[in-house]
Motif scaffolding. Structure first.
Motif, mmCIF file in Angstrom:
data_model
loop_
_atom_site.group_PDB
_atom_site.id
_atom_site.type_symbol
_atom_site.label_atom_id
_atom_site.label_comp_id
_atom_site.label_asym_id
_atom_site.label_seq_id
_atom_site.Cartn_x
_atom_site.Cartn_y
_atom_site.Cartn_z
ATOM 1 N N ILE A 10 0.835 -1.211 0.000
ATOM 2 C CA ILE A 10 0.000 0.000 0.000
ATOM 3 C C ILE A 10 0.861 1.249 0.000
ATOM 4 O O ILE A 10 0.590 2.217 -0.744
ATOM 5 N N LEU A 11 1.928 1.254 0.785
ATOM 6 C CA LEU A 11 2.727 2.463 0.949
ATOM 7 C C LEU A 11 3.840 2.591 -0.079
ATOM 8 O O LEU A 11 4.123 3.706 -0.566
ATOM 9 N N CYS A 12 4.469 1.494 -0.434
ATOM 10 C CA CYS A 12 5.674 1.577 -1.261
ATOM 11 C C CYS A 12 5.483 1.074 -2.694
ATOM 12 O O CYS A 12 6.270 1.425 -3.585
ATOM 13 N N ARG A 13 4.514 0.226 -2.911
ATOM 14 C CA ARG A 13 4.291 -0.313 -4.267
ATOM 15 C C ARG A 13 2.832 -0.120 -4.666
ATOM 16 O O ARG A 13 2.073 -1.071 -4.872
ATOM 17 N N PRO A 14 2.380 1.104 -4.784
ATOM 18 C CA PRO A 14 0.963 1.333 -5.121
ATOM 19 C C PRO A 14 0.579 0.767 -6.487
ATOM 20 O O PRO A 14 -0.604 0.484 -6.730
#
Length: 587
Positions: A561-565
């Motif tokens: 969710i945060l790093c690989r949208p």
């Protein structure tokens, strides 16, 4: 009362006679006896006792080589001489002949034999007990000796019921002239005439005697020339006249024999102390006190428990608070991205139940710090165990549903529709969590973990803990969670070939392995260590389980969710499903 006492003494003496008269068969030497109208008894240790360790009473034969006692032999001869002098005098006891019966009392057995012989009827070896001991006439009318204190105590105990004296009853009437000195006694039997104090000098080859003092009766006067006394010691040093020296501090006086001045010093053990008002025994300390060895006082025990301000507590508190903050933050993150594919594939709204259970279990861990109270003991382990059970139940059913959807829904459409229609996932979570709740309630009711004070962890400590915290009920909660972990692992392993977005087999396996290792380490530690830091070990095991569960399941999704949208899209998930479908179709 006198008659009853006489019968009791009769029984004791009868048993003693059976032993003494049957075990001794000494023949009297002519030097040991002299007939007369009245017999005097003399008890002298002409031989030394055999000093050896004995498991039971034995009869000691006195006539042994290398055991002759020259000092007692001279006392023996002195009594013979005194008796013969009285008999040869026409003025001392006219028309009365004194006799004597002398015994070699080299041991306690010989002493008892001699004393019973004195009490026997003339011409017999038996003792008759009558209701009135005043009319009993034993063989001897008086006894001289023994000079050993312990033997004298035994002889006095046997002779006193028969009123046998160290002097004749008529001694108060004695009044005669001996070597120009008048010999007479008062009503107590004490001599009224003066006497000289004679010192025997045994230093040379021959004995010599020297007058070192004198005593007079009228007037009462005692004069001793101390300079003439030759003490047997270095530089004529005066010996200390005590049976036993004073004990060191913390040593009790254990009486040896029948006299308080003869004792041995025994050190007080740990946990006991010597009260100065009672030097003869060590007193135990109170339950809240302790004492080292050889102590003269008790000290209060130190009360210990896992406090909030210890370094270990700071580390655990920081780790638990960090977990709680991350869990709450993850819940917020998932709520913000609730409609995204990652959150929906993770379970959707079921994720909030899983995060809430982890947060509840984390909150229960704060009860391990501080002085134990009833609410803390009831909630700290039960809450963390129940929270972990809810989380594992959700994880198990989520893994099961993924496997069922991808592999069996097409083959078993009827079962799948019934499962969805009757909300099988929610029903399983409720039933599984309720089972753990019932186990926890049973544990809290049957094996209630009450605050307790433990005294077995060290002589100086009182450890405050929760009793029953490691009971069968607690073990059952751990076993149930272990069973759920196995179920989760089985379901995750079945889905190891699912699409990458839905495959958490590696992460779940790692977290469950850490779960098992944590509890095995805790129970191993608890079996060998019981102290103030055991609650910290318990909390560390529970914290490891909660952290591993969160890390293995939620951290990878938070990373996406945060790093690989770009991976959190419907297109990516559909592509993964289509690829899985092609691979299944080709096989």
């Amino acid at each position: 009362m006198l008659l009853q006492a006489a019968h009791l003494v009769s029984l004791q003496l009868s048993l003693s006679c059976c032993w003494a008269f049957s075990c001794h068969s000494t023949e009297s030497s002519p030097d040991f006896s002299l007939p007369g109208d009245y017999l005097l008894a003399g008890l002298f240790p002409l031989h030394d006792d055999c000093l050896e360790a004995r498991q039971r009473p034995v009869v000691t034969l006195c006539d042994r080589s290398h055991s002759f006692n020259s000092h007692s032999y001279h006392l023996f001869q002195a009594m013979r001489f005194a008796t013969e002098e009285i008999n040869n005098s026409t003025a001392l006891l006219p028309n009365v002949t004194l006799g004597y019966q002398l015994y070699d009392v080299c041991s306690e057995s010989a002493n008892v034999y001699a004393t019973l012989s004195i009490l026997s009827m003339p011409g017999t070896h038996g003792i008759e007990i009558q209701g009135d001991p005043f009319h009993y006439s034993p063989t001897a009318v008086a006894m001289i000796g023994p000079d050993n204190t312990d033997h004298a105590t035994t002889a006095a105990g046997l002779l006193s019921p028969f009123l046998v004296p160290l002097l004749l009853e008529q001694i108060r009437k004695v009044n005669f002239l001996l070597h120009e000195d008048t010999v007479t006694f008062d009503d107590n039997g004490d001599p009224l005439s003066g006497y000289d104090i004679i010192a025997w000098d045994w230093s040379g080859p021959e004995w010599t005697f020297q007058v070192i003092g004198s005593s007079t009766w009228s007037p009462v006067w005692l004069d001793i020339n101390k300079t003439k006394i030759q003490w047997h010691g270095k530089d004529n040093q005066v010996p200390t006249s005590v049976c036993s020296s004073d004990c060191l501090e913390g040593h009790a006086r254990v009486i040896v024999g029948g006299h308080h001045c003869c004792f041995k010093c025994v050190p007080c053990e740990a946990g006991t102390f010597l009260n100065k008002s009672d030097p003869h025994r060590c007193h135990p300390c109170g339950k809240e006190e302790w004492a080292p060895k050889r102590s003269q006082t008790c000290f209060p025990r130190t009360v210990v428990f896992l406090t909030w301000h210890e370094p270990v507590s700071w580390v655990l508190l920081a780790a638990n608070t960090l977990l709680l903050v991350v869990v709450v933050g993850t819940a917020g993150l998932f709520a913000w991205h609730l409609d995204t594919p990652v959150v929906r594939s993770a379970g959707g709204k079921l994720c909030f139940l899983m995060l809430s259970s982890l947060a509840g279990g984390s909150c229960g861990l704060y009860g391990f710090f501080g002085e134990p109270t009833l609410p803390m003991c009831l909630l700290r382990q039960a809450l963390s165990s129940l929270g972990l059970a809810i989380f594992l139940s959700c994880l198990t059913i989520r893994s099961f549903q993924l496997v069922f959807i991808f592999k069996f829904s097409a083959k078993q459409p009827t079962f799948y529709r019934a499962w969805v229609q009757h909300r099988g996932a929610g029903l399983f979570v409720v039933i599984s969590s309720t089972a753990q709740l019932l186990i926890c309630l049973t544990w809290l009711v049957v094996w209630t973990p009450l605050p307790t004070r433990e005294y077995q962890h060290g002589p100086q400590l009182v450890v405050l803990d929760c009793a029953g915290a490691k009971s069968l009920g607690f073990t059952l909660t751990v076993l149930y969670n272990s069973l759920l972990s196995v179920s989760t692992f089985a379901c995750s392993y079945l889905g190891k070939d699912l699409p990458e977005n839905y495959n958490e087999a590696k992460c779940v396996t790692f977290s469950l392995l850490l779960n098992f290792v944590s509890w095995i380490a805790f129970f191993t530690t608890a079996s060998v260590y019981q102290g103030k830091y055991l609650p910290a070990v318990n909390m560390l095991a529970a914290l490891s389980c909660l952290s591993s569960g969160f890390s293995g399941y939620f951290l990878p999704k938070c990373y996406v969710i945060l790093c690989r949208p770009e991976l959190n899209s419907t297109e990516y998930f559909q592509a993964s499903i289509q690829d899985y479908t092609r691979r299944c179709g080709s096989t």
